[in-house]
Design a protein around this motif. Structure first.
Motif, PDB file in Angstrom:
ATOM      1  N   GLU A  10       0.827  -1.210   0.000  1.00 60.01           N
ATOM      2  CA  GLU A  10       0.000   0.000   0.000  1.00 60.01           C
ATOM      3  C   GLU A  10       0.862   1.262   0.000  1.00 60.01           C
ATOM      4  O   GLU A  10       0.569   2.235  -0.694  1.00 60.01           O
ATOM      5  N   GLN A  11       1.933   1.224   0.792  1.00 58.83           N
ATOM      6  CA  GLN A  11       2.839   2.371   0.833  1.00 58.83           C
ATOM      7  C   GLN A  11       3.496   2.589  -0.532  1.00 58.83           C
ATOM      8  O   GLN A  11       3.636   3.723  -1.000  1.00 58.83           O
ATOM      9  N   ALA A  12       3.889   1.482  -1.182  1.00 62.99           N
ATOM     10  CA  ALA A  12       4.500   1.589  -2.512  1.00 62.99           C
ATOM     11  C   ALA A  12       3.508   2.144  -3.522  1.00 62.99           C
ATOM     12  O   ALA A  12       3.877   2.919  -4.413  1.00 62.99           O
ATOM     13  N   LEU A  13       2.230   1.774  -3.388  1.00 64.70           N
ATOM     14  CA  LEU A  13       1.206   2.313  -4.280  1.00 64.70           C
ATOM     15  C   LEU A  13       1.093   3.829  -4.119  1.00 64.70           C
ATOM     16  O   LEU A  13       0.986   4.556  -5.105  1.00 64.70           O
ATOM     17  N   GLU A  14       1.107   4.286  -2.881  1.00 59.23           N
ATOM     18  CA  GLU A  14       1.012   5.723  -2.632  1.00 59.23           C
ATOM     19  C   GLU A  14       2.183   6.470  -3.259  1.00 59.23           C
ATOM     20  O   GLU A  14       2.040   7.597  -3.725  1.00 59.23           O
ATOM     21  N   GLN A  15       3.345   5.815  -3.281  1.00 53.34           N
ATOM     22  CA  GLN A  15       4.553   6.421  -3.854  1.00 53.34           C
ATOM     23  C   GLN A  15       4.668   6.147  -5.350  1.00 53.34           C
ATOM     24  O   GLN A  15       5.672   6.507  -5.971  1.00 53.34           O
ATOM     25  N   GLN A  16       3.659   5.468  -5.913  1.00 55.68           N
ATOM     26  CA  GLN A  16       3.627   5.111  -7.334  1.00 55.68           C
ATOM     27  C   GLN A  16       4.797   4.218  -7.736  1.00 55.68           C
ATOM     28  O   GLN A  16       5.245   4.221  -8.884  1.00 55.68           O
ATOM     29  N   ASP A  17       5.274   3.446  -6.770  1.00 52.24           N
ATOM     30  CA  ASP A  17       6.324   2.463  -7.037  1.00 52.24           C
ATOM     31  C   ASP A  17       5.633   1.133  -7.309  1.00 52.24           C
ATOM     32  O   ASP A  17       5.544   0.256  -6.452  1.00 52.24           O
ATOM     33  N   THR A  53       7.476  -2.440  -6.869  1.00 51.19           N
ATOM     34  CA  THR A  53       7.569  -2.887  -5.475  1.00 51.19           C
ATOM     35  C   THR A  53       6.210  -3.331  -4.971  1.00 51.19           C
ATOM     36  O   THR A  53       6.094  -4.359  -4.276  1.00 51.19           O
ATOM     37  N   ALA A  54       5.170  -2.572  -5.300  1.00 44.77           N
ATOM     38  CA  ALA A  54       3.818  -2.940  -4.861  1.00 44.77           C
ATOM     39  C   ALA A  54       3.443  -4.318  -5.379  1.00 44.77           C
ATOM     40  O   ALA A  54       2.899  -5.151  -4.639  1.00 44.77           O
ATOM     41  N   TRP A  55       3.752  -4.576  -6.634  1.00 45.07           N
ATOM     42  CA  TRP A  55       3.453  -5.873  -7.248  1.00 45.07           C
ATOM     43  C   TRP A  55       4.136  -7.006  -6.491  1.00 45.07           C
ATOM     44  O   TRP A  55       3.520  -8.005  -6.125  1.00 45.07           O
ATOM     45  N   ASN A  56       5.423  -6.853  -6.217  1.00 46.09           N
ATOM     46  CA  ASN A  56       6.182  -7.895  -5.520  1.00 46.09           C
ATOM     47  C   ASN A  56       5.688  -8.093  -4.092  1.00 46.09           C
ATOM     48  O   ASN A  56       5.627  -9.219  -3.598  1.00 46.09           O
ATOM     49  N   GLU A  57       5.332  -6.995  -3.434  1.00 44.70           N
ATOM     50  CA  GLU A  57       4.841  -7.103  -2.055  1.00 44.70           C
ATOM     51  C   GLU A  57       3.466  -7.770  -2.005  1.00 44.70           C
ATOM     52  O   GLU A  57       3.170  -8.530  -1.090  1.00 44.70           O
ATOM     53  N   LEU A 109      -7.040 -11.901   1.221  1.00 41.85           N
ATOM     54  CA  LEU A 109      -6.710 -12.483  -0.076  1.00 41.85           C
ATOM     55  C   LEU A 109      -7.475 -11.776  -1.195  1.00 41.85           C
ATOM     56  O   LEU A 109      -6.916 -11.455  -2.245  1.00 41.85           O
ATOM     57  N   MET A 110      -8.764 -11.538  -0.974  1.00 47.55           N
ATOM     58  CA  MET A 110      -9.567 -10.872  -1.991  1.00 47.55           C
ATOM     59  C   MET A 110      -9.058  -9.460  -2.248  1.00 47.55           C
ATOM     60  O   MET A 110      -8.954  -9.012  -3.382  1.00 47.55           O
ATOM     61  N   GLU A 111      -8.744  -8.763  -1.162  1.00 49.35           N
ATOM     62  CA  GLU A 111      -8.280  -7.395  -1.314  1.00 49.35           C
ATOM     63  C   GLU A 111      -6.931  -7.361  -2.038  1.00 49.35           C
ATOM     64  O   GLU A 111      -6.710  -6.535  -2.933  1.00 49.35           O
ATOM     65  N   THR A 112      -6.041  -8.265  -1.660  1.00 48.73           N
ATOM     66  CA  THR A 112      -4.734  -8.340  -2.311  1.00 48.73           C
ATOM     67  C   THR A 112      -4.897  -8.707  -3.774  1.00 48.73           C
ATOM     68  O   THR A 112      -4.233  -8.154  -4.654  1.00 48.73           O
ATOM     69  N   PHE A 113      -5.783  -9.646  -4.041  1.00 48.06           N
ATOM     70  CA  PHE A 113      -6.055 -10.069  -5.418  1.00 48.06           C
ATOM     71  C   PHE A 113      -6.522  -8.890  -6.259  1.00 48.06           C
ATOM     72  O   PHE A 113      -6.073  -8.692  -7.384  1.00 48.06           O
ATOM     73  N   PHE A 114      -7.421  -8.072  -5.701  1.00 53.01           N
ATOM     74  CA  PHE A 114      -7.926  -6.934  -6.464  1.00 53.01           C
ATOM     75  C   PHE A 114      -6.808  -5.977  -6.839  1.00 53.01           C
ATOM     76  O   PHE A 114      -6.656  -5.601  -7.992  1.00 53.01           O
ATOM     77  N   TRP A 115      -6.006  -5.594  -5.861  1.00 55.20           N
ATOM     78  CA  TRP A 115      -4.961  -4.614  -6.138  1.00 55.20           C
ATOM     79  C   TRP A 115      -3.918  -5.167  -7.104  1.00 55.20           C
ATOM     80  O   TRP A 115      -3.454  -4.466  -8.005  1.00 55.20           O
ATOM     81  N   ALA A 116      -3.529  -6.417  -6.908  1.00 54.78           N
ATOM     82  CA  ALA A 116      -2.500  -6.997  -7.772  1.00 54.78           C
ATOM     83  C   ALA A 116      -2.991  -7.115  -9.210  1.00 54.78           C
ATOM     84  O   ALA A 116      -2.251  -6.838 -10.149  1.00 54.78           O
ATOM     85  N   THR A 117      -4.236  -7.517  -9.401  1.00 56.15           N
ATOM     86  CA  THR A 117      -4.759  -7.631 -10.761  1.00 56.15           C
ATOM     87  C   THR A 117      -5.002  -6.265 -11.376  1.00 56.15           C
ATOM     88  O   THR A 117      -4.982  -6.112 -12.589  1.00 56.15           O
ATOM     89  N   THR A 118      -5.254  -5.265 -10.541  1.00 54.77           N
ATOM     90  CA  THR A 118      -5.366  -3.906 -11.059  1.00 54.77           C
ATOM     91  C   THR A 118      -4.028  -3.451 -11.636  1.00 54.77           C
ATOM     92  O   THR A 118      -3.968  -2.774 -12.657  1.00 54.77           O
ATOM     93  N   LEU A 119      -2.947  -3.864 -10.979  1.00 49.59           N
ATOM     94  CA  LEU A 119      -1.613  -3.482 -11.453  1.00 49.59           C
ATOM     95  C   LEU A 119      -1.220  -4.236 -12.710  1.00 49.59           C
ATOM     96  O   LEU A 119      -0.659  -3.667 -13.643  1.00 49.59           O
ATOM     97  N   ASN A 120      -1.478  -5.526 -12.747  1.00 50.85           N
ATOM     98  CA  ASN A 120      -0.943  -6.343 -13.837  1.00 50.85           C
ATOM     99  C   ASN A 120      -1.962  -7.212 -14.558  1.00 50.85           C
ATOM    100  O   ASN A 120      -1.590  -8.006 -15.409  1.00 50.85           O
ATOM    101  N   GLY A 121      -3.231  -7.117 -14.215  1.00 50.21           N
ATOM    102  CA  GLY A 121      -4.247  -7.869 -14.935  1.00 50.21           C
ATOM    103  C   GLY A 121      -3.980  -9.357 -14.971  1.00 50.21           C
ATOM    104  O   GLY A 121      -3.636  -9.973 -13.964  1.00 50.21           O
ATOM    105  N   ASN A 122      -4.109  -9.958 -16.152  1.00 50.40           N
ATOM    106  CA  ASN A 122      -3.948 -11.402 -16.293  1.00 50.40           C
ATOM    107  C   ASN A 122      -2.588 -11.899 -15.856  1.00 50.40           C
ATOM    108  O   ASN A 122      -2.429 -13.054 -15.479  1.00 50.40           O
ATOM    109  N   GLN A 123      -1.565 -11.022 -15.927  1.00 50.83           N
ATOM    110  CA  GLN A 123      -0.218 -11.460 -15.577  1.00 50.83           C
ATOM    111  C   GLN A 123      -0.176 -12.014 -14.164  1.00 50.83           C
ATOM    112  O   GLN A 123       0.603 -12.904 -13.859  1.00 50.83           O
ATOM    113  N   PHE A 124      -1.037 -11.489 -13.287  1.00 54.22           N
ATOM    114  CA  PHE A 124      -1.062 -11.955 -11.904  1.00 54.22           C
ATOM    115  C   PHE A 124      -1.360 -13.446 -11.818  1.00 54.22           C
ATOM    116  O   PHE A 124      -0.837 -14.145 -10.956  1.00 54.22           O
TER     117      PHE A 124
END
Length: 457
Positions: free
Chosen positions: A57-64, A67-71, A97-112
């Protein structure tokens, strides 16, 4: 005497007097230790998962986003621990898990889904649904899983359930709002698909669902309030030379037809002209040529016309190019010239750099450089910036054969410099340098023997 020295002998005697009870207590102790260790392992996993999630979440705020993806991936790994034997912590973990899934797929879509077995998310959401069939977030989560893996039928079922639950349950947290936005987007996309098929009623129904889920979204509200309109569409089909084509097929959305003697197809279509939603147009002729394009619909406008200029398919151009080359090698110069002229005209209307380069090269070798020069120019124009030097080699050959020695020298020099950084082409460097020397001396290095050798390059 210490307490240990006092108690230990008594325990030994007691164990000797009651061996069965002592064995039972020992087994009980041995079974408790792994359980305690497992509980500590689970709790440690939840703690580490929470840390990774907070870091993401912190990495998202910093637009990193890297790092957000890996975390997020790390959080998923830790959050899986409580799911093994479903301890009391499992419900909290499934929500995470659901919340993490949402954010990760928002970042990378199917790649997740390449990094995570989708069954983990599906099983977690299914477990929540078994405990609470009206769990809005779980239905939305499952809708997104199936949407991302292109199982649209299943996605529609879960989104529809979420839509119905939304009418009964107005409370929501931030995560459920995010998922709800995803469901609204899904219904909106389905509506656009129905519009492209000309099914206005189904489209409006989907738009209304999207607007109900996200009433503050202006696009969804505008789509839901749109009125169907009868449009008159005219399509004139012409060949690559601009001549009208009769009996060509035309598709407008899901409506198909054939052009008349003047090359025109006209029809009426009921649709929803919202925003700049395009109406897809395609046309073709005997499987040898095609066209695809769109008409941008404008509010208030009810009549549209467009021209569909057919392009010859690449495989047909390549076949015609081979025929032109064969005629030239057989000495049939008139037939070859006509074919090369036709092929050059067709190829420059494509977006294929390699095809244009082939036309340029073969036409030049057969001494039709002036005819195919437009294809040489088109190849360079279409090529990526870091590959334009490669395609200048063909134009250099054409220029030399046309007597433009200065232009040919310039093209060959650019190719030579580029080949030094691209080792697979270094074998041609010395040959081009020899050509440059001859051209600078005012001599044409391309005799019949040299041109024949170039057929195999």
């Amino acid at each position: 005497m210490t307490t240990h020295q006092t108690i230990w002998p008594h325990m030994r005697h007691w164990a000797a007097d009651y061996p069965a009870v002592a064995t039972l207590l020992a087994l009980l102790l041995l079974s408790i230790v792994p359980f305690i260790q497992y509980q500590l392992w689970v709790r440690e996993g939840i703690r580490l998962g929470d840390e990774a999630f907070a870091s993401a979440e912190q990495a998202l705020e910093q637009q990193d986003y890297a790092t957000a993806w890996n975390e997020f991936l790390r959080a998923i790994e830790y959050y899986q621990r409580p799911l093994i034997f479903d301890p009391p912590q499992a419900r909290k973990t499934r929500i995470r898990l659901m919340e993490t899934f949402f954010w990760a797929t928002t970042l990378n879509g199917n790649q997740f889904l390449y990094f995570l077995n989708r069954d983990i998310i599906i099983n977690a959401c299914d477990a929540l649904l078994r405990a609470d069939p009206k769990n809005l977030a779980a239905n939305l989560c499952l809708g997104r899983v199936h949407f991302l893996i292109e199982e649209y039928g299943e996605a529609a079922e879960y989104y529809q359930l979420a839509f119905e639950l939304n009418e009964d349950d107005q409370k929501e947290d931030n995560m459920e709002r995010l998922f709800r936005a995803e469901a609204a987007r899904f219904f909106y996309l389905v509506g656009e698909d129905f519009v492209s098929q000309g099914d206005v009623n189904q489209a409006l129904e989907q738009y209304q669902k999207a607007a109900q889920l996200m009433p503050d979204n202006e696009n969804y509200a505008q789509a839901a309030a749109a009125k169907s309109t009868l449009l008159i569409i005219s399509v004139d089909v012409v060949n690559p030379s601009g001549e009208a084509v009769r009996d060509a097929y035309v598709e407008i959305g899901d409506i198909t037809g054939i052009t008349d003697a003047s090359g025109r197809f006209q029809t009426e279509i009921m649709t929803i002209p919202i925003g700049s939603l395009p109406l897809t147009i395609s046309a073709g002729n005997n499987g040898e040529s095609n066209y695809s394009g769109v008409i941008e619909l404008e509010p208030g406008k009810t009549s549209y016309s467009t021209t569909a200029r057919l392009q010859v398919l690449v495989f047909a151009i390549e076949a015609q190019l081979d025929r032109a080359d064969s005629e030239a090698r057989a000495g049939n110069r008139d037939q070859a010239e006509a074919l090369f002229a036709e092929v050059a005209q067709w190829s420059i209307q494509t977006e294929d750099a390699d095809l244009n380069n082939s036309v340029c090269w073969k036409g030049s070798i057969n001494k039709f450089a002036e005819i195919v020069l437009p294809a040489c120019e088109q190849a360079i124009k279409l090529a990526p910036d870091d590959e334009k030097a490669y395609y200048r080699d063909g134009r250099g050959l054409a220029r030399a054969l046309m007597g433009d020695y200065e232009g040919a020298i310039e093209d060959f020099k650019v190719f030579v410099e580029w080949s030094k950084a691209n080792y697979q082409f270094a074998q041609y460097e010395h040959k081009r340098e020899a050509w440059i020397a001859e051209l600078e001396a005012g001599r044409n290095p391309f005799d019949i023997e040299t041109l024949e050798e170039l057929r195999n390059e």
